[in-house]
Design a protein around this motif. Structure first.
Motif, mmCIF file in Angstrom:
data_model
loop_
_atom_site.group_PDB
_atom_site.id
_atom_site.type_symbol
_atom_site.label_atom_id
_atom_site.label_comp_id
_atom_site.label_asym_id
_atom_site.label_seq_id
_atom_site.Cartn_x
_atom_site.Cartn_y
_atom_site.Cartn_z
ATOM 1 N N LEU A 422 38.430 -14.934 78.725
ATOM 2 C CA LEU A 422 38.636 -14.322 80.023
ATOM 3 C C LEU A 422 37.477 -13.383 80.381
ATOM 4 C CD1 LEU A 422 42.462 -13.568 79.779
ATOM 5 C CD2 LEU A 422 41.343 -15.494 80.891
ATOM 6 N N SER A 423 36.880 -12.756 79.358
ATOM 7 C CA SER A 423 35.787 -11.820 79.636
ATOM 8 C C SER A 423 34.523 -12.537 80.091
ATOM 9 C CB SER A 423 35.490 -10.971 78.400
ATOM 10 O OG SER A 423 34.919 -11.763 77.367
ATOM 11 N N PHE A 424 34.387 -13.847 79.771
ATOM 12 C CA PHE A 424 33.209 -14.586 80.216
ATOM 13 C C PHE A 424 33.041 -14.472 81.730
ATOM 14 C CE2 PHE A 424 33.254 -17.885 76.524
ATOM 15 C CZ PHE A 424 32.809 -16.893 75.659
ATOM 16 N N SER A 425 34.156 -14.622 82.438
ATOM 17 C CA SER A 425 34.089 -14.588 83.897
ATOM 18 C C SER A 425 33.599 -13.231 84.387
ATOM 19 C CB SER A 425 35.463 -14.898 84.494
ATOM 20 O OG SER A 425 35.864 -16.208 84.184
ATOM 21 N N TYR A 426 34.017 -12.165 83.697
ATOM 22 C CA TYR A 426 33.577 -10.828 84.104
ATOM 23 C C TYR A 426 32.090 -10.624 83.834
ATOM 24 C CZ TYR A 426 32.832 -5.811 84.009
ATOM 25 O OH TYR A 426 32.318 -4.555 84.219
ATOM 26 N N TYR A 427 31.658 -10.983 82.630
ATOM 27 C CA TYR A 427 30.257 -10.762 82.277
ATOM 28 C C TYR A 427 29.322 -11.658 83.083
ATOM 29 C CZ TYR A 427 31.667 -7.759 78.447
ATOM 30 O OH TYR A 427 32.179 -6.719 77.719
ATOM 31 N N ASP A 428 29.852 -12.747 83.627
ATOM 32 C CA ASP A 428 29.025 -13.631 84.449
ATOM 33 C C ASP A 428 28.852 -13.104 85.871
ATOM 34 O OD1 ASP A 428 27.654 -16.298 84.756
ATOM 35 O OD2 ASP A 428 29.213 -16.550 86.279
ATOM 36 N N LEU A 429 29.635 -12.085 86.254
ATOM 37 C CA LEU A 429 29.533 -11.541 87.604
ATOM 38 C C LEU A 429 28.188 -10.850 87.818
ATOM 39 C CD1 LEU A 429 33.028 -9.842 88.095
ATOM 40 C CD2 LEU A 429 32.244 -11.963 89.140
ATOM 41 N N PRO A 430 27.616 -10.975 89.003
ATOM 42 C CA PRO A 430 26.447 -10.148 89.334
ATOM 43 C C PRO A 430 26.831 -8.673 89.272
ATOM 44 C CG PRO A 430 26.800 -11.873 90.980
ATOM 45 C CD PRO A 430 28.011 -11.864 90.110
ATOM 46 N N TYR A 431 25.864 -7.814 89.015
ATOM 47 C CA TYR A 431 26.161 -6.395 88.815
ATOM 48 C C TYR A 431 26.882 -5.769 90.004
ATOM 49 C CZ TYR A 431 22.286 -5.100 91.895
ATOM 50 O OH TYR A 431 21.474 -4.937 92.988
ATOM 51 N N TYR A 432 26.599 -6.268 91.234
ATOM 52 C CA TYR A 432 27.199 -5.660 92.415
ATOM 53 C C TYR A 432 28.670 -6.056 92.586
ATOM 54 C CZ TYR A 432 25.805 -10.244 94.264
ATOM 55 O OH TYR A 432 25.622 -11.589 94.455
ATOM 56 N N LEU A 433 29.127 -7.105 91.888
ATOM 57 C CA LEU A 433 30.533 -7.510 91.985
ATOM 58 C C LEU A 433 31.402 -6.857 90.919
ATOM 59 C CD1 LEU A 433 30.411 -11.346 92.800
ATOM 60 C CD2 LEU A 433 30.822 -9.436 94.359
ATOM 61 N N LYS A 434 30.795 -6.391 89.834
ATOM 62 C CA LYS A 434 31.598 -5.844 88.737
ATOM 63 C C LYS A 434 32.417 -4.617 89.155
ATOM 64 C CE LYS A 434 28.860 -7.765 84.969
ATOM 65 N NZ LYS A 434 27.922 -7.503 83.859
ATOM 66 N N PRO A 435 31.834 -3.628 89.843
ATOM 67 C CA PRO A 435 32.674 -2.492 90.258
ATOM 68 C C PRO A 435 33.751 -2.889 91.249
ATOM 69 C CG PRO A 435 30.495 -2.342 91.261
ATOM 70 C CD PRO A 435 30.419 -3.421 90.234
ATOM 71 N N LEU A 436 33.485 -3.897 92.090
ATOM 72 C CA LEU A 436 34.498 -4.346 93.040
ATOM 73 C C LEU A 436 35.689 -4.959 92.306
ATOM 74 C CD1 LEU A 436 32.253 -6.061 95.752
ATOM 75 C CD2 LEU A 436 32.964 -3.675 95.588
#
Length: 987
Positions: A422-436
């Motif tokens: 499940l964390s793969f999807s998070y770490y694959d996010l661009p940096y600007y989407l992670k806080p969102l």
């Protein structure tokens, strides 16, 4: 997240620089120090973004994690300083006795403030230098200065991605629960039936749904293996070597002798393409776990159409990737979570193998609560069930897993592989989407989050910024779509125009966001768990961490919370509580930007709401569905307020001081709701100030406002794009509305109008708002016809009608609108007992909602409504609906089907749009199992009758279980016969 924190702090300092230059023009050192801090933050931000892109930031890098934590801390402190400086600028310079000597008081206060800010800037510069020097001492920055190699980029991510997927756990046929439907559909797509063209099939869904497992079973199916004599399975993943995978593909398809070790990527692509074109048989290739369009485009040139009916199957978590891959054939399969029945079956098979897959009665309650966390996700069901199976079969062990499931998901060794997937999807996010994404940790489990509410909050928090080509709202919509396409957030209700009305986050992913946000000191949650029976003491309130966002779940603000100094850092306060909420204990939250009290019962004793005047940095204030009756005078102090949501409150008058809020962009009051005494749909709103509204130069949305006072000023507010008007009762205010509409016609995109006037004033509109995308009309049409200009609205995609009393001719005007995708018909909007879909009518309509039209009982299809997907009926007791299809030719393409949505209104809410929905297919190529209904407020009986096949009855209990049920036979799918739908309250 650290990059996002730096970005916010750097942005805050950047905004402050002009103010610093003006305020400290004589103190160059302060201004220069602030500029140095901003430049250093930008350098740190670039470093962190580069590390994220190169995959070097992993949880295993302790040195880097410590340094990044320090960087995050200083970034937060800088943001605090910048916000506090802004807050001080917003404060009045004198009051009380100081008004007698204003110049002296102002000079003294300014001097004290300047000295304090100068000292803060000097101290912050020293800390930034110290953190920067520490990174150099330990070689942290040097890690990105060297030329990156393939091993330096791939190795860290590969270490994290050591294929922990649990596909092997699901390969047992006994564990493949609920896969028959998807497998049959994909098999129909896979085996050639349309000639010899190449077909690309995409399977998309969030991680853990079983995409790989499902496709693996198809790939190994004997019928598939006999049909495709050449096959290859390639696992792509987030990081891959194209050369290695091309060699593997060639080896599986053709044998290793056709390529040499010295061949380049381009040569391998050409070799594979040439050899596949020479084949005298079709091939099937699976590209599993494709994360990006670039990955797909790397392989596609090597996979030609050899005109033999070959197939390529792509599995991905990204809808954009799936849609792009299958853009020619349109074969995109959206894999869904398991229904409750199949979830329970799979859980019992995994958790209780020693009890023949039957749950012992003493474990049923706890097991179902644990299963609820899995929310139909096969990966979670199998993994958590496996953990339970590994423990002694004791109720205490089951209780322990239940009570600490959230913590266990992030720490238990048996759940580690699931967490990584499940964390793969998070770490694959661009940096600007992670806080969102981490911001979603604010909302409770299973909470339905309105899209627009979330977007406005993102904007108010400074997480979204306009670009040269896109406004802030457009960027926020784009980011939301990216998260949806990546399956990070899931849609709850989709409007007929395919936009998402509300969304939610999977429970397992929510646990992940809570863990990550706690790690980054982002969100602090105060909950009140179920209180034990008396005389046991009530639970104690949890401590508040030094977080930026405070959320209270089923809790009011504790009486002593104002003593907590950590509240000085809070940027948003969100309360989810059914009790009385007081704001008197919020004095320390002076840097608050977002205050969201939707659905709370607010205390108005002794002017409790006046406390909001202290939140001078507030940008977002949500009081929707609260009990307030009037707005406090302190509202005028909120000079930075951008959003004020007052829908479904008791506010009937907007005070004059609203005109001082020059940054206000969104103001919404009242709304359409049902009269508690009956089924009548009424409109509520508020009266505007008699003058001064033109001062609100930033206002874009204004709804619902009363035209009793003939507010012709609105016509001068040429920045308005959304307008809602009510109380049009006399010829005078009717003409005032027409004049306003004529002036705003060029920029309006959404319009709501409610009237009770015997003058056909809408016909007087000379400048139709031809750019409208949404239109809501509530009032009697004197002629039973729509105004002639309605026919020119060729951009309208959503329309709602109430009380309009249209006849068939009036309805035909709507049926010809070329872009209408969603139509809602409320009471007395249409007078005929039948609604005909003639050829060419409703060309793109997808959603038809019928609400309280008891006389409309027949739907006749004669080739119209080809795109119709959902007919949603809010039925009254005992009402029968007949659906007639024309005989030959068949009104729809054979592979499509009609969908009926059974709707039960929430008994506690008068809002007609807050409905609990369930979609059930009534047509199509196969049978329709009547299972998986949600929980309703009370028992509902559903009857489906087919003229030639008799009747099937289903009693749906309030707990969501069917007491009687069977499958509709395939013959029912011949839609030219009639289907009768009856919904009534069970006795």
């Amino acid at each position: 997240m650290e990059a996002a924190a730096l970005g916010l702090a750097g942005n805050a300092v950047g905004i402050l620089l002009p103010k610093l230059q003006e305020t400290f023009s004589s103190i160059l050192k302060v201004r220069d120090n602030a500029r140095f801090i901003k430049d250093e933050l930008e350098s740190m931000n670039a470093f962190l973004v580069m590390n994220a892109a190169m995959g070097q930031y992993t949880d295993d890098d302790l040195e880097l994690n410590v340094w990044m934590s320090q960087v995050r801390g200083i970034a937060y402190d800088i943001e605090d300083w910048a916000e506090e400086f802004t807050w001080r600028l917003c404060q009045p310079h004198w009051h009380g006795i100081g008004s007698c000597f204003p110049d002296v008081v102002r000079f003294t206060k300014d001097l004290v403030a300047r000295v304090k800010i100068a000292n803060n800037v000097h101290g912050l510069k020293g800390r930034v230098l110290e953190v920067g020097e520490r990174s150099k001492r330990y070689g942290l920055r040097g890690r990105t200065t060297q030329e990156p190699t393939s091993s330096s980029i791939i190795a860290p991510v590969a270490r994290m991605q050591h294929d922990p997927r649990l596909g092997a756990h699901l390969t047992d046929d006994a564990m493949l629960v609920g896969m028959d439907g998807p497998r049959n559909t994909l098999m129909d797509w896979l085996i050639p039936g349309d000639g010899s063209i190449l077909r690309i099939i995409s399977v998309v869904g969030m991680g853990g749904l079983g995409k790989t497992t499902l496709v693996k079973k198809l790939y190994e199916n004997r019928q598939v293996m006999e049909h495709f004599h050449r096959s290859a399975w390639i696992t792509v993943s987030q990081t891959f070597s194209l050369k290695v995978l091309l060699r593997d593909m060639i080896n599986q398809l053709l044998g290793s002798q056709v390529f040499s070790a010295e061949m380049t990527e381009g040569q391998l692509v050409q070799q594979l393409r040439d050899e596949l074109m020479k084949l005298n048989t079709s091939y099937v290739i699976v590209l599993d776990d494709v994360w990006s369009l670039n990955a797909w485009l790397s392989f596609f040139p090597a996979l030609p159409d050899n005109s033999l009916g070959s197939r390529i199957i792509v599995t991905t978590r990204n809808l954009d990737v799936a849609s792009f891959c299958s853009q020619e054939s349109g074969h995109v399969y959206h894999l869904k979570p398991l229904c409750p029945e199949n979830s329970w079956l799979l859980f019992c098979k995994k958790a209780f193998p020693r009890h023949y897959s039957n749950c012992p009665p003493t474990f049923t309650h706890l097991s179902k609560e644990i299963l609820g966390k899995c929310d139909g996700l096969p990966l979670a069901i199998v993994t958590i069930g496996g953990v339970l199976a590994s423990k002694p079969l004791l109720e205490s062990e089951c209780q322990k897993l239940h009570d600490h499931l959230g913590t266990s998901i992030m720490s238990h060794q048996g759940l580690d592989a699931m967490t990584r997937i499940l964390s793969f999807s998070y770490y694959d996010l661009p940096y600007y989407l992670k806080p969102l994404f981490l911001y979603l940790a604010i909302f409770p489990e299973d909470y339905q989050i309105r899209r627009k509410r979330l977007l406005r909050r993102w904007i108010a928090e400074g997480l979204v910024h306009a670009t040269r080509d896109m406004s802030t709202e457009e960027v926020a919509e784009w980011y939301f779509k990216e998260l949806m396409d990546r399956s990070m957030i899931l849609s709850s209700i989709i409007n007929g125009d395919t936009t998402v009305h509300s969304c939610h986050i999977h429970d397992i992913m929510l646990e992940f966001t809570l863990n990550m946000s706690e790690k980054d000191n982002l969100v602090s949650i105060i909950t009140r768990k179920q209180q034990p029976p008396a005389p046991a003491p009530a639970p104690q309130t949890q401590d508040v961490r030094e977080a930026r966002h405070l959320a209270l779940h089923q809790h009011s603000l504790p009486a002593n919370i104002h003593k907590n100094k950590k509240l000085e850092h809070v940027r948003s306060l969100t309360v989810f509580s059914e009790g009385i909420v007081s704001l008197k204990n919020t004095s320390r939250m002076k840097l608050l930007r977002v205050l969201d009290l939707e659905g709370c019962h607010l205390s108005e004793v002794d002017g409790d709401l006046e406390v909001i005047g202290q939140f001078t940095l507030l940008r977002y204030l949500n009081l929707r569905n609260t009990s307030i009756r009037s707005l406090p005078k302190a509202l005028a102090k909120l000079q930075n307020l951008e959003t004020l949501d007052l829908r479904w409150t008791k506010v009937t008058e907007i005070p004059p001081h609203i005109t001082k809020l020059h940054k206000l962009e969104y103001l919404s009051v009242g709304g359409f709701e049902r009269d508690p005494s009956g089924a009548s749909l009424t409109c509520h709103g508020a009266e505007l100030p008699a003058e001064g509204m033109t001062a609100l130069k930033a206002l874009k949305t204004l709804s619902m406002v009363s035209f009793k006072t003939n507010p012709r000023e609105l016509g001068e507010m040429t920045q308005l794009t959304k307008l809602g008007a009510k109380d049009i009762t006399t010829p005078e205010n009717a003409m005032a509305f027409v004049e306003t509409l004529d002036k705003l016609s060029d920029q309006l995109r959404a319009l709501k109008v409610s009237w009770n006037c015997d003058v056909p004033f809408l016909e007087e509109v000379s400048q139709p708002p031809v750019h409208l995308k949404s239109l809501w009309l509530s009032g009697i049409m004197i002629t039973c016809k729509l105004p002639t200009w309605i026919a020119s609205l060729d951009r309208v995609s959503k329309m709602a009608l109430a009380h309009t009393e249209l006849d068939e001719e009036g309805m035909q005007v709507l049926q010809r609108l070329p872009c209408l995708k969603e139509l809602v018909l409320f009471e007395n909007s249409y007078l005929n007992h039948e609604l005909r879909f003639l050829a060419g009518y409703f060309p793109v309509l997808k959603l038809l909602q019928i609400d309280s039209l008891s006389h409309l009982t027949e739907f006749i299809f004669h080739g119209g409504g080809l795109q119709l997907e959902i007919i949603e009926i809010l039925a009254t007791a005992g009402t029968t609906y007949m659906f007639h299809g024309s005989h030959k030719p068949y009104p729809w393409p054979k592979e499509t089907c009609t969908v009926i949505t059974v709707v039960a209104r929430l008994s506690t809410s008068p809002n007609p749009l807050q409905l609990r929905r369930y979609t059930q297919q009534l047509g199509g190529p196969a049978y329709v199992p009547m299972t998986g209904f949600p929980k309703f407020d009370k028992s509902v009986c559903i009857r489906l009758r087919h003229r030639t096949m008799g009747c099937s009855n289903f009693l749906l209990e309030s707990n969501g279980d069917l007491s009687v049920g069977c499958d509709l036979p395939p013959e029912c799918c011949d839609f030219p016969s009639s289907i009768e739908l009856m919904v009534y309250d069970a006795m």
